[in-house]
Design a protein around this motif. Structure first.
Motif, PDB file in Angstrom:
ATOM      1  N   SER B  59       0.842  -1.189   0.000  1.00  0.00           N
ATOM      2  CA  SER B  59       0.000   0.000   0.000  1.00  0.00           C
ATOM      3  C   SER B  59       0.886   1.251   0.000  1.00  0.00           C
ATOM      4  CB  SER B  59      -0.906  -0.007   1.223  1.00  0.00           C
ATOM      5  OG  SER B  59      -0.131  -0.111   2.385  1.00  0.00           O
ATOM      6  N   GLY B  60       0.355   2.356  -0.492  1.00  0.00           N
ATOM      7  CA  GLY B  60       1.136   3.596  -0.555  1.00  0.00           C
ATOM      8  C   GLY B  60       2.038   3.627  -1.775  1.00  0.00           C
ATOM      9  N   THR B  61       2.981   4.548  -1.759  1.00  0.00           N
ATOM     10  CA  THR B  61       3.889   4.697  -2.912  1.00  0.00           C
ATOM     11  C   THR B  61       5.303   4.262  -2.520  1.00  0.00           C
ATOM     12  OG1 THR B  61       4.223   6.972  -2.234  1.00  0.00           O
ATOM     13  CG2 THR B  61       2.623   6.609  -3.977  1.00  0.00           C
ATOM     14  N   PRO B  62       6.113   3.827  -3.491  1.00  0.00           N
ATOM     15  CA  PRO B  62       7.495   3.429  -3.161  1.00  0.00           C
ATOM     16  C   PRO B  62       8.274   4.619  -2.604  1.00  0.00           C
ATOM     17  CG  PRO B  62       6.905   2.766  -5.402  1.00  0.00           C
ATOM     18  CD  PRO B  62       5.808   3.661  -4.925  1.00  0.00           C
ATOM     19  N   ASN B  63       9.163   4.339  -1.688  1.00  0.00           N
ATOM     20  CA  ASN B  63       9.969   5.376  -1.035  1.00  0.00           C
ATOM     21  C   ASN B  63      11.213   5.659  -1.888  1.00  0.00           C
ATOM     22  OD1 ASN B  63      11.614   6.861   0.624  1.00  0.00           O
ATOM     23  ND2 ASN B  63      11.658   5.369   2.304  1.00  0.00           N
ATOM     24  N   ASP B  64      11.283   6.860  -2.485  1.00  0.00           N
ATOM     25  CA  ASP B  64      12.419   7.129  -3.380  1.00  0.00           C
ATOM     26  C   ASP B  64      13.761   7.193  -2.631  1.00  0.00           C
ATOM     27  OD1 ASP B  64      12.689   9.885  -2.473  1.00  0.00           O
ATOM     28  OD2 ASP B  64      10.889  10.293  -3.623  1.00  0.00           O
ATOM     29  N   GLY B  65      13.697   7.269  -1.318  1.00  0.00           N
ATOM     30  CA  GLY B  65      14.922   7.246  -0.513  1.00  0.00           C
ATOM     31  C   GLY B  65      15.594   5.873  -0.543  1.00  0.00           C
ATOM     32  N   LEU B  66      14.869   4.881  -1.057  1.00  0.00           N
ATOM     33  CA  LEU B  66      15.433   3.526  -1.134  1.00  0.00           C
ATOM     34  C   LEU B  66      16.006   3.228  -2.524  1.00  0.00           C
ATOM     35  CD1 LEU B  66      12.690   1.662   0.923  1.00  0.00           C
ATOM     36  CD2 LEU B  66      15.014   2.171   1.652  1.00  0.00           C
ATOM     37  N   CYS B  67      16.084   4.241  -3.382  1.00  0.00           N
ATOM     38  CA  CYS B  67      16.711   4.082  -4.690  1.00  0.00           C
ATOM     39  C   CYS B  67      18.210   4.315  -4.477  1.00  0.00           C
ATOM     40  CB  CYS B  67      16.136   5.097  -5.677  1.00  0.00           C
ATOM     41  SG  CYS B  67      14.377   4.856  -5.982  1.00  0.00           S
ATOM     42  N   LEU B  68      18.945   3.264  -4.227  1.00  0.00           N
ATOM     43  CA  LEU B  68      20.320   3.429  -3.759  1.00  0.00           C
ATOM     44  C   LEU B  68      21.390   3.160  -4.834  1.00  0.00           C
ATOM     45  CD1 LEU B  68      19.845   1.757  -0.249  1.00  0.00           C
ATOM     46  CD2 LEU B  68      19.801   4.187  -0.786  1.00  0.00           C
ATOM     47  N   THR B  69      21.431   1.931  -5.345  1.00  0.00           N
ATOM     48  CA  THR B  69      22.510   1.571  -6.264  1.00  0.00           C
ATOM     49  C   THR B  69      22.268   2.166  -7.655  1.00  0.00           C
ATOM     50  OG1 THR B  69      22.455  -0.528  -5.089  1.00  0.00           O
ATOM     51  CG2 THR B  69      23.888  -0.419  -7.007  1.00  0.00           C
ATOM     52  N   PRO B  70      23.207   2.924  -8.202  1.00  0.00           N
ATOM     53  CA  PRO B  70      23.006   3.513  -9.535  1.00  0.00           C
ATOM     54  C   PRO B  70      22.761   2.439 -10.603  1.00  0.00           C
ATOM     55  CG  PRO B  70      24.917   4.467  -8.460  1.00  0.00           C
ATOM     56  CD  PRO B  70      24.492   3.311  -7.604  1.00  0.00           C
ATOM     57  N   PRO B 113       7.858  11.152 -10.584  1.00  0.00           N
ATOM     58  CA  PRO B 113       8.479  12.491 -10.481  1.00  0.00           C
ATOM     59  C   PRO B 113       9.802  12.502  -9.710  1.00  0.00           C
ATOM     60  CG  PRO B 113       6.134  12.590  -9.995  1.00  0.00           C
ATOM     61  CD  PRO B 113       6.464  11.154 -10.158  1.00  0.00           C
ATOM     62  N   SER B 114       9.874  11.767  -8.618  1.00  0.00           N
ATOM     63  CA  SER B 114      11.084  11.832  -7.783  1.00  0.00           C
ATOM     64  C   SER B 114      12.068  10.704  -8.090  1.00  0.00           C
ATOM     65  CB  SER B 114      10.675  11.762  -6.314  1.00  0.00           C
ATOM     66  OG  SER B 114       9.864  10.630  -6.129  1.00  0.00           O
ATOM     67  N   SER B 115      11.791   9.951  -9.151  1.00  0.00           N
ATOM     68  CA  SER B 115      12.625   8.779  -9.432  1.00  0.00           C
ATOM     69  C   SER B 115      13.982   9.164 -10.033  1.00  0.00           C
ATOM     70  CB  SER B 115      11.877   7.866 -10.412  1.00  0.00           C
ATOM     71  OG  SER B 115      12.671   6.758 -10.731  1.00  0.00           O
ATOM     72  N   SER B 116      14.976   8.331  -9.768  1.00  0.00           N
ATOM     73  CA  SER B 116      16.309   8.531 -10.355  1.00  0.00           C
ATOM     74  C   SER B 116      16.756   7.204 -10.963  1.00  0.00           C
ATOM     75  CB  SER B 116      17.289   8.951  -9.263  1.00  0.00           C
ATOM     76  OG  SER B 116      17.260   8.004  -8.216  1.00  0.00           O
ATOM     77  N   ALA B 117      17.837   7.237 -11.737  1.00  0.00           N
ATOM     78  CA  ALA B 117      18.329   5.997 -12.352  1.00  0.00           C
ATOM     79  C   ALA B 117      19.056   5.170 -11.284  1.00  0.00           C
ATOM     80  CB  ALA B 117      19.257   6.319 -13.504  1.00  0.00           C
ATOM     81  N   ALA B 118      18.345   4.236 -10.716  1.00  0.00           N
ATOM     82  CA  ALA B 118      18.920   3.423  -9.617  1.00  0.00           C
ATOM     83  C   ALA B 118      18.085   2.162  -9.408  1.00  0.00           C
ATOM     84  CB  ALA B 118      18.935   4.242  -8.332  1.00  0.00           C
ATOM     85  N   LEU B 119      18.604   1.283  -8.540  1.00  0.00           N
ATOM     86  CA  LEU B 119      17.854   0.081  -8.171  1.00  0.00           C
ATOM     87  C   LEU B 119      17.080   0.364  -6.893  1.00  0.00           C
ATOM     88  CD1 LEU B 119      20.523  -2.764  -8.638  1.00  0.00           C
ATOM     89  CD2 LEU B 119      18.825  -1.963 -10.279  1.00  0.00           C
ATOM     90  N   TYR B 120      15.884  -0.207  -6.814  1.00  0.00           N
ATOM     91  CA  TYR B 120      15.062  -0.022  -5.615  1.00  0.00           C
ATOM     92  C   TYR B 120      15.454  -1.077  -4.579  1.00  0.00           C
ATOM     93  CZ  TYR B 120      10.992   0.992  -2.754  1.00  0.00           C
ATOM     94  OH  TYR B 120      10.173   1.362  -1.706  1.00  0.00           O
ATOM     95  N   SER B 121      15.860  -0.619  -3.408  1.00  0.00           N
ATOM     96  CA  SER B 121      16.389  -1.548  -2.398  1.00  0.00           C
ATOM     97  C   SER B 121      15.402  -1.909  -1.306  1.00  0.00           C
ATOM     98  CB  SER B 121      17.630  -0.931  -1.751  1.00  0.00           C
ATOM     99  OG  SER B 121      18.600  -0.708  -2.720  1.00  0.00           O
ATOM    100  N   GLY B 122      14.179  -1.447  -1.404  1.00  0.00           N
ATOM    101  CA  GLY B 122      13.213  -1.731  -0.336  1.00  0.00           C
ATOM    102  C   GLY B 122      12.294  -2.886  -0.672  1.00  0.00           C
ATOM    103  N   PRO B 123      11.429  -3.255   0.268  1.00  0.00           N
ATOM    104  CA  PRO B 123      10.437  -4.298  -0.019  1.00  0.00           C
ATOM    105  C   PRO B 123       9.408  -3.795  -1.024  1.00  0.00           C
ATOM    106  CG  PRO B 123      10.122  -3.408   2.187  1.00  0.00           C
ATOM    107  CD  PRO B 123      11.331  -2.743   1.626  1.00  0.00           C
ATOM    108  N   TYR B 124       8.870  -4.687  -1.819  1.00  0.00           N
ATOM    109  CA  TYR B 124       7.928  -4.271  -2.858  1.00  0.00           C
ATOM    110  C   TYR B 124       6.682  -5.159  -2.905  1.00  0.00           C
ATOM    111  CZ  TYR B 124      10.342  -8.091  -5.158  1.00  0.00           C
ATOM    112  OH  TYR B 124      10.890  -9.323  -5.424  1.00  0.00           O
TER     113      TYR B 124
END
Lengths: 153, 125
Positions: B59-70, B113-124
């Motif tokens: 539920s909710g939106t993915p946390n862009d703070g978890l976009c860690l590895t380029p 909007p807040s996404s960057s080129a990276a891998l998502y490291s959180g639960p999905y």
């Protein structure tokens, strides 16, 4: 720490017993919830573990062992005579989970976590703090129970 | 408190934990059923590994703070209303790079909007 210890000594015996029991219930709630969710969604849990480099080969075994241990510790926490052992076991298993998360944060490219519903929405750093908090809580419970036992002698 | 009362309270807490879990899992179960029926249910797609994109089923939106590895592609994509109708079911191994490019071309997804080129490291899920 000394101040906290002094305050605990000033607390009534019944209050201390109540706190120690409440800690047992909190730990029990966490593990009962976690074990139930892993058993009911075993397929997803196993698939997630299979992706972890060090666990991959043993994923099926670990997927059964983890919730089984959680269930066993929940039972130890329900039975008053084994609550002390249950708290030690809880702290130990939480310690293992915490080491797993810490190692993942340090070395893994992907961070697979198949935690229960409460933790799913936390980041891994928050998850680490949550685990450490529960370990300290369980050790606090062990300390209180030991103190009460000494007082009763 | 007697030992019997303590045990009864412990059992009650265990039952409450199971009940709480069963209650909160309902919405996720619905989504999984919809997935099996071949429909895309998630509003977001996250890149969890190289050439591996997954539906964000929480539920909710993915946390862009978890976009860690380029990485070369975006970390979080939004599924557009058109995509909701047209996008194929997520394969077992997730969507591939090629599929993501195709979805972007068809405007079925767009970068968050807040996404960057990276891998998502959180639960999905």
């Amino acid at each position: 720490m000394i101040n906290l210890s002094n305050r605990l000594f000033q607390m009534g015996k019944k209050t201390q017993e109540g706190i120690a029991f409440a800690i047992c219930l909190a730990c029990l709630f966490l593990f009962a919830l976690s074990a139930y969710e892993k058993f009911t969604d075993m397929e997803r849990f196993t698939a997630g573990l299979a992706k972890v480099r060090w666990i991959g080969t043993y994923a099926a075994m670990v997927a059964v062992a983890v919730p089984s241990l959680e269930l066993l510790i929940s039972l130890l926490l329900i039975i008053p005579a084994t609550q002390h052992l249950g708290l030690w076991a809880f702290a130990t298993l939480m310690g293992v989970f915490t080491l797993y998360i810490a190692s993942m944060l340090l070395w893994a490219e992907q961070l697979p976590c198949h935690c229960n519903l409460i933790l799913t929405h936390l980041s891994f750093g928050q998850h680490l703090v949550f685990n450490i908090g529960f370990i300290l809580l369980a050790l606090g419970g062990v300390y209180l129970r030991k103190k009460l036992k000494l007082q009763n002698k | 408190m007697t030992n019997l009362k303590k045990m009864a309270l412990g059992l009650l807490v265990a039952v409450l934990a199971v009940g709480f879990s069963a209650f909160t899992s309902k919405s996720e179960l619905k989504e999984h059923r919809a997935l099996k029926a071949g429909k895309v249910v998630a509003d977001h797609i996250v890149q969890i590994g190289t050439n591996e994109f997954r539906e964000y089923l929480l539920s909710g939106t993915p946390n862009d703070g978890l976009c860690l590895t380029p990485a070369s592609k975006d970390c979080i994509y939004q599924v557009t209303p058109l995509g909701k109708d047209e996008m194929p079911e997520q394969p077992v191994d997730g969507y591939s790079d090629e599929q993501i490019e195709e979805f972007l071309e068809n405007s079925w997804i767009e970068s968050a909007p807040s996404s960057s080129a990276a891998l998502y490291s959180g639960p999905y899920q």
